[in-house]
Write a protein that holds these residues in place. Structure first.
Motif, mmCIF file in Angstrom:
data_model
loop_
_atom_site.group_PDB
_atom_site.id
_atom_site.type_symbol
_atom_site.label_atom_id
_atom_site.label_comp_id
_atom_site.label_asym_id
_atom_site.label_seq_id
_atom_site.Cartn_x
_atom_site.Cartn_y
_atom_site.Cartn_z
ATOM 1 N N GLY A 201 35.628 37.337 36.132
ATOM 2 C CA GLY A 201 34.298 37.918 36.210
ATOM 3 C C GLY A 201 34.178 39.107 37.135
ATOM 4 N N LEU A 202 35.236 39.396 37.895
ATOM 5 C CA LEU A 202 35.198 40.501 38.857
ATOM 6 C C LEU A 202 36.098 41.633 38.365
ATOM 7 C CD1 LEU A 202 34.150 41.379 41.693
ATOM 8 C CD2 LEU A 202 36.291 40.476 42.623
ATOM 9 N N SER A 203 35.560 42.847 38.271
ATOM 10 C CA SER A 203 36.323 44.001 37.808
ATOM 11 C C SER A 203 36.150 45.155 38.777
ATOM 12 C CB SER A 203 35.871 44.437 36.407
ATOM 13 O OG SER A 203 36.056 43.384 35.471
ATOM 14 N N ALA A 204 37.236 45.916 38.996
ATOM 15 C CA ALA A 204 37.203 47.015 39.963
ATOM 16 C C ALA A 204 37.864 48.250 39.376
ATOM 17 C CB ALA A 204 37.913 46.609 41.251
ATOM 18 N N VAL A 205 37.307 49.423 39.736
ATOM 19 C CA VAL A 205 37.862 50.712 39.345
ATOM 20 C C VAL A 205 37.842 51.617 40.566
ATOM 21 C CG1 VAL A 205 37.502 52.790 37.946
ATOM 22 C CG2 VAL A 205 37.176 50.538 36.925
ATOM 23 N N VAL A 206 38.927 52.368 40.791
ATOM 24 C CA VAL A 206 38.978 53.348 41.875
ATOM 25 C C VAL A 206 38.455 54.682 41.363
ATOM 26 C CG1 VAL A 206 40.478 54.621 43.462
ATOM 27 C CG2 VAL A 206 40.907 52.210 43.010
ATOM 28 N N GLY A 222 28.025 32.920 40.492
ATOM 29 C CA GLY A 222 27.804 32.723 41.919
ATOM 30 C C GLY A 222 27.635 34.034 42.659
ATOM 31 N N ALA A 223 28.029 34.030 43.926
ATOM 32 C CA ALA A 223 27.910 35.213 44.777
ATOM 33 C C ALA A 223 29.286 35.752 45.139
ATOM 34 C CB ALA A 223 27.128 34.884 46.043
ATOM 35 N N PRO A 239 24.046 37.403 40.271
ATOM 36 C CA PRO A 239 23.416 37.734 38.981
ATOM 37 C C PRO A 239 22.103 38.489 39.131
ATOM 38 C CG PRO A 239 24.266 35.486 38.950
ATOM 39 C CD PRO A 239 24.396 35.970 40.362
ATOM 40 N N ARG A 240 21.483 38.446 40.301
ATOM 41 C CA ARG A 240 20.209 39.144 40.523
ATOM 42 C C ARG A 240 20.401 40.609 40.909
ATOM 43 N NH1 ARG A 240 19.817 34.335 43.091
ATOM 44 N NH2 ARG A 240 20.148 35.321 45.120
ATOM 45 N N GLY A 241 21.645 41.012 41.182
ATOM 46 C CA GLY A 241 21.889 42.406 41.549
ATOM 47 C C GLY A 241 22.810 42.538 42.752
ATOM 48 N N ALA A 280 21.311 45.157 38.755
ATOM 49 C CA ALA A 280 22.431 44.593 37.991
ATOM 50 C C ALA A 280 23.612 44.411 38.942
ATOM 51 C CB ALA A 280 22.806 45.521 36.836
ATOM 52 N N PRO A 281 24.485 43.447 38.678
ATOM 53 C CA PRO A 281 25.599 43.160 39.595
ATOM 54 C C PRO A 281 26.774 44.134 39.450
ATOM 55 C CG PRO A 281 25.637 41.620 37.780
ATOM 56 C CD PRO A 281 24.409 42.453 37.583
ATOM 57 N N SER A 282 26.510 45.412 39.582
ATOM 58 C CA SER A 282 27.573 46.424 39.618
ATOM 59 C C SER A 282 27.146 47.503 40.602
ATOM 60 C CB SER A 282 27.820 47.016 38.231
ATOM 61 O OG SER A 282 26.644 47.618 37.715
ATOM 62 N N TYR A 283 28.123 48.095 41.275
ATOM 63 C CA TYR A 283 27.796 48.997 42.381
ATOM 64 C C TYR A 283 29.004 49.881 42.677
ATOM 65 C CZ TYR A 283 26.060 50.350 47.029
ATOM 66 O OH TYR A 283 25.625 51.050 48.124
ATOM 67 N N ALA A 284 28.737 51.114 43.105
ATOM 68 C CA ALA A 284 29.792 52.039 43.504
ATOM 69 C C ALA A 284 29.511 52.550 44.899
ATOM 70 C CB ALA A 284 29.877 53.210 42.520
#
Length: 384
Positions: A201-206, A222-223, A239-241, A280-284
């Motif tokens: 469920g966790l994905s990362a990009v540089v 979860g968190a 899931p809330r952001g 949303a649960p994505s962030y840069a």
């Protein structure tokens, strides 16, 4: 033949590039031309415990560190102090328009009405550490382009000089430096070497750039907590952001690299102050841990004109009580022209490459840093 597995993040490419095209931040003139480099030469007269250097993020920034027992004030073009750095940390003069203008490259920071006409200084602490970096329009030395004859010569050349006044212990001083042309002979490139999905469920990009960025996405229930450079909680995904700890020094690094003003002073030991950043649960964010601080490879690396590893880095992440790590490498990649030049020199039996062959800028990073900018929330307006 078996096809390689497709990353779920590849589907984000189109919207990310669209965001880059329409929402990249303003770039300084020097950022648009990576062959123009800004350097700090000296503080005159020398101030005990005070040092200055030029760092690069969205453009050149002047970084000042004061380890002495007396505060140093930085003066704006109007002769009034807009920044005070001392034992108690960093304070900003909220009555100074220059404080707001130095938050964004090119002086494009929004100036609140209360600061547009000056007035008595109103000091507010913005950092606990006695160090700060800011975009200062005076760093361009009056230079915006490289004369054709200088570029054609292909050798470094001083294009202009700059000076920024200071006040220290009742006296005056200046940070002086110069702007020069430096041929770009390669790039400093970060990359992820750990799996792009270190946990389900966790994905990362540089995101490459002078200050590299990380884009993290979480689809679990979860968190997830990303830890900062001092082990403090930095960002929290659910899931809330996404929420960010405004006390985190890593958050302060991110703000500095983007040219944004902090809301509270950073303190890794203080209880977190969480602020929602995304629904949303994505962030840069821009992360200095993936950056190569010297900004240029060692001379031995430049002489070889071969790919080389400059540093390795790790960003810890806690997933459902289990710690995983985003591990990466930051490499030096010489340009084809540099490789060809080195090969010609070896065939000719020549001596060492002169010092100016060492690269000091990374080509094409303005847009990629803009990508991280576009993914993040809109810039915070400094409080007046």
């Amino acid at each position: 033949m078996r096809r390689p597995a497709r990353s779920p993040l590849l589907g984000l490419a189109a919207p990310l590039l669209a965001a880059l095209a329409c929402a990249a931040p303003p770039a300084a003139a020097h950022e648009a031309d990576p062959t123009i480099a800004t350097t700090a030469d000296a503080i005159s007269p020398a101030l005990p415990g005070v040092s200055a250097s030029v760092a690069y993020s969205l453009g050149p920034e002047l970084a000042l560190v004061n380890r002495s027992s007396s505060p140093v004030e930085v003066l704006g073009p109007d002769g009034r102090p807009f920044l005070r750095i001392g034992p108690g940390g960093v304070e900003a003069n909220l009555s100074s328009a220059w404080w707001y203008q130095t938050g964004v490259p090119g002086g494009a920071g929004r100036v609140p009405p209360r600061a547009q006409h000056g007035g008595p200084a109103r000091w507010a602490r913005v950092a606990r550490e006695p160090a700060w970096a800011w975009f200062d329009g005076r760093l361009d030395g009056g230079v915006s382009t490289v004369p054709p004859r200088v570029r054609a010569a292909g050798r470094p050349a001083v294009l202009g000089r700059w000076s920024i006044p200071l006040r220290f212990a009742g006296g005056s001083a200046r940070v002086t430096g110069h702007v020069e042309f430096r041929p770009v002979l390669g790039s400093i490139t970060p990359r992820l070497v750990s799996p792009p999905s270190p946990a389900p469920g966790l994905s990362a990009v540089v995101l490459p750039g002078r200050v590299p960025g990380l884009f993290l996405s979480w689809t679990g229930g979860g968190a997830v907590t990303v830890l900062g450079r001092e082990g403090e909680p930095f960002a929290r995904f659910s899931p809330r952001g996404v929420e960010v700890n405004e006390r985190s020094p890593t958050h302060l690094d991110d703000l500095r690299a983007r040219g944004e003003a902090p809301r509270v002073a950073a303190d890794a030991s203080a209880p977190p102050v969480w602020r929602r950043q995304a629904d949303a649960p994505s962030y840069a964010w821009l992360d200095s841990r993936a950056r190569y601080p010297p900004g240029q490879p060692p001379e031995a690396v430049a002489l070889a004109a071969r790919p080389a590893r400059l540093r390795t880095w790790t960003i810890p992440v806690e997933v459902a009580g289990r710690r995983v790590a985003l591990r990466g490498e930051t490499d030096w990649v010489p340009s084809p022209q540099a490789v060809a030049a080195a090969a010609r020199k070896r065939r000719a039996g020549g001596g060492s490459v002169p010092w100016w062959a060492i690269v000091a800028a990374v080509a094409g990073v303005a847009g990629l840093v803009g990508l991280a900018w576009a993914l993040r929330r809109r810039a915070m307006a400094p409080r007046a």
